[in-house]
Write an enzyme that holds these catalytic residues in place. Sequence first.
Site, PDB file in Angstrom:
ATOM      1  N   VAL A 119       8.229  11.806   5.889  1.00 25.60           N
ATOM      2  CA  VAL A 119       7.729  11.922   5.013  1.00 25.60           C
ATOM      3  C   VAL A 119       5.782  12.178   5.322  1.00 25.60           C
ATOM      4  O   VAL A 119       5.023  11.884   5.413  1.00 25.60           O
ATOM      5  CB  VAL A 119       7.813  11.757   3.423  1.00 25.60           C
ATOM      6  CG1 VAL A 119       6.769  11.812   2.073  1.00 25.60           C
ATOM      7  CG2 VAL A 119       9.348  11.052   3.105  1.00 25.60           C
ATOM      8  N   HIS A 148       7.438   5.748   1.580  1.00 24.39           N
ATOM      9  CA  HIS A 148       8.081   4.198   0.508  1.00 24.39           C
ATOM     10  C   HIS A 148       9.156   4.584  -0.508  1.00 24.39           C
ATOM     11  O   HIS A 148      10.001   4.175  -0.140  1.00 24.39           O
ATOM     12  CB  HIS A 148       6.965   3.236   0.605  1.00 24.39           C
ATOM     13  CG  HIS A 148       5.881   2.801   1.532  1.00 24.39           C
ATOM     14  ND1 HIS A 148       4.647   3.204   1.679  1.00 24.39           N
ATOM     15  CD2 HIS A 148       6.030   2.052   2.723  1.00 24.39           C
ATOM     16  CE1 HIS A 148       4.300   2.094   2.875  1.00 24.39           C
ATOM     17  NE2 HIS A 148       5.187   1.995   3.250  1.00 24.39           N
ATOM     18  N   ASP A 179       8.916   5.719  11.891  1.00 24.11           N
ATOM     19  CA  ASP A 179       8.322   4.015  12.734  1.00 24.11           C
ATOM     20  C   ASP A 179       9.927   4.518  13.574  1.00 24.11           C
ATOM     21  O   ASP A 179      10.717   3.034  13.561  1.00 24.11           O
ATOM     22  CB  ASP A 179       8.726   2.486  12.289  1.00 24.11           C
ATOM     23  CG  ASP A 179       6.997   2.886  11.396  1.00 24.11           C
ATOM     24  OD1 ASP A 179       5.866   2.759  11.937  1.00 24.11           O
ATOM     25  OD2 ASP A 179       6.827   2.752  10.241  1.00 24.11           O
ATOM     26  N   GLY A 195      12.371   3.939   7.593  1.00 26.27           N
ATOM     27  CA  GLY A 195      11.474   4.886   7.762  1.00 26.27           C
ATOM     28  C   GLY A 195      11.402   5.435   9.456  1.00 26.27           C
ATOM     29  O   GLY A 195      11.759   4.198  10.406  1.00 26.27           O
ATOM     30  N   GLU A 196      12.121   6.493  10.017  1.00 27.23           N
ATOM     31  CA  GLU A 196      11.872   7.215  10.880  1.00 27.23           C
ATOM     32  C   GLU A 196      10.565   7.454  11.251  1.00 27.23           C
ATOM     33  O   GLU A 196      10.094   7.577  12.280  1.00 27.23           O
ATOM     34  CB  GLU A 196      12.912   8.345  11.309  1.00 27.23           C
ATOM     35  CG  GLU A 196      14.462   8.486  10.640  1.00 27.23           C
ATOM     36  CD  GLU A 196      14.765   9.588  10.808  1.00 27.23           C
ATOM     37  OE1 GLU A 196      14.402  10.443  11.170  1.00 27.23           O
ATOM     38  OE2 GLU A 196      16.192   9.329  10.701  1.00 27.23           O
ATOM     39  N   GLN A 226      10.793   0.970  15.605  1.00 27.49           N
ATOM     40  CA  GLN A 226      11.090  -0.214  15.247  1.00 27.49           C
ATOM     41  C   GLN A 226      12.934  -0.132  14.312  1.00 27.49           C
ATOM     42  O   GLN A 226      13.116  -0.981  14.692  1.00 27.49           O
ATOM     43  CB  GLN A 226      10.127  -0.106  13.870  1.00 27.49           C
ATOM     44  CG  GLN A 226      10.893  -1.016  12.748  1.00 27.49           C
ATOM     45  CD  GLN A 226       9.455  -1.080  11.772  1.00 27.49           C
ATOM     46  OE1 GLN A 226       8.144  -1.305  11.817  1.00 27.49           O
ATOM     47  NE2 GLN A 226       9.554  -0.077  10.901  1.00 27.49           N
ATOM     48  N   ALA A 282       0.544  -1.130   0.247  1.00 29.57           N
ATOM     49  CA  ALA A 282      -0.020  -0.364   0.041  1.00 29.57           C
ATOM     50  C   ALA A 282       1.108   1.178  -0.094  1.00 29.57           C
ATOM     51  O   ALA A 282       0.873   2.284   0.844  1.00 29.57           O
ATOM     52  CB  ALA A 282      -1.062   0.159   1.107  1.00 29.57           C
ATOM     53  N   LEU A 283       1.593   1.312  -1.425  1.00 28.59           N
ATOM     54  CA  LEU A 283       2.953   2.011  -1.346  1.00 28.59           C
ATOM     55  C   LEU A 283       2.681   2.912  -0.970  1.00 28.59           C
ATOM     56  O   LEU A 283       1.247   3.607  -1.985  1.00 28.59           O
ATOM     57  CB  LEU A 283       3.680   1.459  -2.116  1.00 28.59           C
ATOM     58  CG  LEU A 283       4.470   0.952  -2.362  1.00 28.59           C
ATOM     59  CD1 LEU A 283       5.386   0.228  -3.432  1.00 28.59           C
ATOM     60  CD2 LEU A 283       5.090  -0.092  -0.103  1.00 28.59           C
ATOM     61  N   HIS A 284       3.613   4.629  -0.354  1.00 34.49           N
ATOM     62  CA  HIS A 284       3.377   6.261  -0.474  1.00 34.49           C
ATOM     63  C   HIS A 284       4.253   7.179  -0.977  1.00 34.49           C
ATOM     64  O   HIS A 284       5.026   6.384  -0.461  1.00 34.49           O
ATOM     65  CB  HIS A 284       1.782   6.469   0.867  1.00 34.49           C
ATOM     66  CG  HIS A 284       2.743   6.053   1.786  1.00 34.49           C
ATOM     67  ND1 HIS A 284       3.643   6.386   2.081  1.00 34.49           N
ATOM     68  CD2 HIS A 284       2.376   5.114   2.580  1.00 34.49           C
ATOM     69  CE1 HIS A 284       4.092   6.236   3.607  1.00 34.49           C
ATOM     70  NE2 HIS A 284       3.619   4.957   4.313  1.00 34.49           N
TER      71      HIS A 284
END
Length: 283
Positions: free
Chosen positions: A180, A37, A150, A147-148, A153, A32-34
């Site tokens: 982003v 990603h 998360d 990604g920051e 994570q 479910a890319l945006h």
Amino acid sequence: MQTVTTLGVLRKAVDALRGDGATLALVPTMGALHEGHLALVRAAKARADHVAVSIFVNPRQFGPKEDFGAYPRQLARDSALLAAEGVALLWAPAPGEVYPEGYATNVSVAGVGDGLCGADRPGHFDGVATVVLKLFNQVRPDMAFFGEKDWQQLAVIRRMARDLDLTRPAAEAIHGFPIVREADGLAMSSRNAYLSPEQRSAAAALPAAMQGAIAAIASGTPVPQALDGLRAGLIAAGFDSLDYAELRDADSLAPLGRSAPGARLFVAARIGGTRLIDNMAIS
Ligand code: AMP
């Protein structure tokens, strides 16, 4: 772009890409890319000769009452987006390929994995660490991008890489990328698609309230008072509840009662049935 769904084919595809010493980067996702990603993909492309992206909605990181079934799955659209970015390899295994009959191993990272999302989502980071270690071993990338968005994570994965002496990728080759955001400041997330138009416009209050709390702390408001203001602001804006609003050290994730160098604000808040997370540096 080659799309691969089985481990046997993956090994051959990875060997072929590596050729004579070419470097390979992995960007793990749940699809479910945006643009968030895609920014990771572009950062990976800038650093490595080839980029592999994994799309796997990992059942082990969802709690029994969470949205595993409802999580958006749009492989054809994602695949077109990745091909347009010049991704070499899309690894999209079926759950049975990742967790075959008899699968029994769990990876658990204490410390940075406790508290924040680890407290609200028991077993979540075990599921994340387990699948990411498997993805690393399957693809054996020289580097990986996360990604920051998360942040916790990312801390869990870096800790795991150090603790388990990973080499592909090594802990130093695990790269974080800034959050982003949408034009109104909301962090991009596949889960934003769950929001109704009203909830979506109310959700912009999350980054705004965080910035408000950060400004208040910078001008001398005690941290507990600033966080109370943030909570009240979010409820007034239409959020139903907060799972946490906490100041922590960015690296160790140790809780901080007051502002300090390296402090970061972490928030998880619920609107309708949707849980949104965000984090920002204090200064
Ligand atoms: P997900 O598909 O949600 O598991 O995310 C895959 C990767 O994309 C993770 O490393 C996320 O932290 C990262 N990511 C998701 N949303 C954003 C965002 N808004 N900005 C930067 N990275 C993101």
